[in-house]
Design an enzyme around this catalytic site. Structure first.
Site, short mmCIF file in Angstrom:
data_model
loop_
_atom_site.label_atom_id
_atom_site.label_comp_id
_atom_site.label_asym_id
_atom_site.label_seq_id
_atom_site.Cartn_x
_atom_site.Cartn_y
_atom_site.Cartn_z
N CYS A 245 136.59 -10.62 -14.50
CA CYS A 245 136.25 -11.24 -13.22
C CYS A 245 135.48 -12.55 -13.42
CB CYS A 245 135.50 -10.26 -12.34
SG CYS A 245 135.58 -10.68 -10.57
N HIS B 50 138.57 -4.37 -12.52
CA HIS B 50 137.33 -3.62 -12.66
C HIS B 50 137.66 -2.13 -12.75
CE1 HIS B 50 134.61 -6.95 -11.80
NE2 HIS B 50 135.37 -7.29 -10.79
#
Length: 238
Positions: free
Chosen positions: A93, A189
């Site tokens: 991310c 994630h």
């Protein structure tokens, strides 16, 4: 054999359980009898990349990314040398965005490290969903969860995977993440590695190959992990 994992700035970059990726790598080494240690670095620490075999750069808010990037720019050449020497990196991310040239946000441009030829622009709405990828390099689907406002464009680089379900890098081109040398950049994630033991072993294998010239890993019983992986795959794709 021993592997040393560098966890960069976990006090700032640890959104959505990114630390679980460290635990997964450590455990899969332990189960195989491979000695492994993790070194956590703060902004005040100096980093000797030559002593590291795997680097994890996690996700954080835009503000935290700015703090981290200011520090990383001071050691950019060392980090670049590590990457170009096939050092293993998993960037998630915000960490993924920092690999590129820049991230344009409403508050201004966050200058990246230019380790990989990519860039990110802020978009709306946020891209939030479960996500499933495929890549012929890996024997199983790649599953995870994405939650990002950035739209990343990787140019001619290879993606981490083709999107079967979800949004991916930018919601437009059907690609997610990036693969460059031994670098994996991704928005997934969850954390990523416990859901995808084949990706964890890909990172470990590359690190062992680079350090010791060792090819392959002793197989583990991943029945439960792959059942969970297949459940997500079948729920959203089939």
């Amino acid at each position: 054999m021993k592997l040393t994992i560098g966890h960069l700035y976990p006090d700032l970059l640890n959104l959505y359980g990114d630390r679980g990726n460290i635990q997964c790598m450590m455990k899969r080494c332990q189960w195989r009898g491979i000695d492994a240690e993790t070194i956590e670095f703060t902004l005040e620490d100096s980093i000797d990349f030559s002593s590291l075999d795997i680097v994890l750069l996690g996700g954080g808010s835009d503000r935290e990314q700015m703090l981290v990037c200011h520090k990383l720019r001071s050691i950019r050449q060392d980090f670049r040398d590590y990457v170009e020497d096939n050092g293993v990196v998993i960037a998630v991310c915000g960490g993924y965005q920092l690999l590129g040239h820049y991230y344009d946000t409403e508050e201004g441009r966050i200058e990246g490290l230019s380790l990989v030829d990519l860039h990110t622009e802020q978009g709306s709405p946020r891209l939030i969903d479960n996500i499933v990828l495929e890549n012929s390099l890996f024997p199983h689907p790649i599953v995870g969860f994405e939650n990002h406002g950035g739209r990343t464009y990787i140019g001619d680089n290879k993606p981490f995977g083709k999107v079967l379900y979800g949004h991916g890098n930018n919601g437009e081109d059907g690609q997610e993440g990036v693969l460059y040398k031994n670098v994996v950049g991704t928005y997934l994630h969850g954390p990523l590695l416990p859901k995808n033991p084949h990706i964890c072993d890909y990172l470990l294998s590359n690190a062992l190959q680079r350090k010791y010239g060792v090819n392959g890993l002793e197989p583990l019983d991943d029945t439960q992990e792959l059942e969970a992986n297949q459940y997500i795959y079948k729920r959203f794709v089939k």
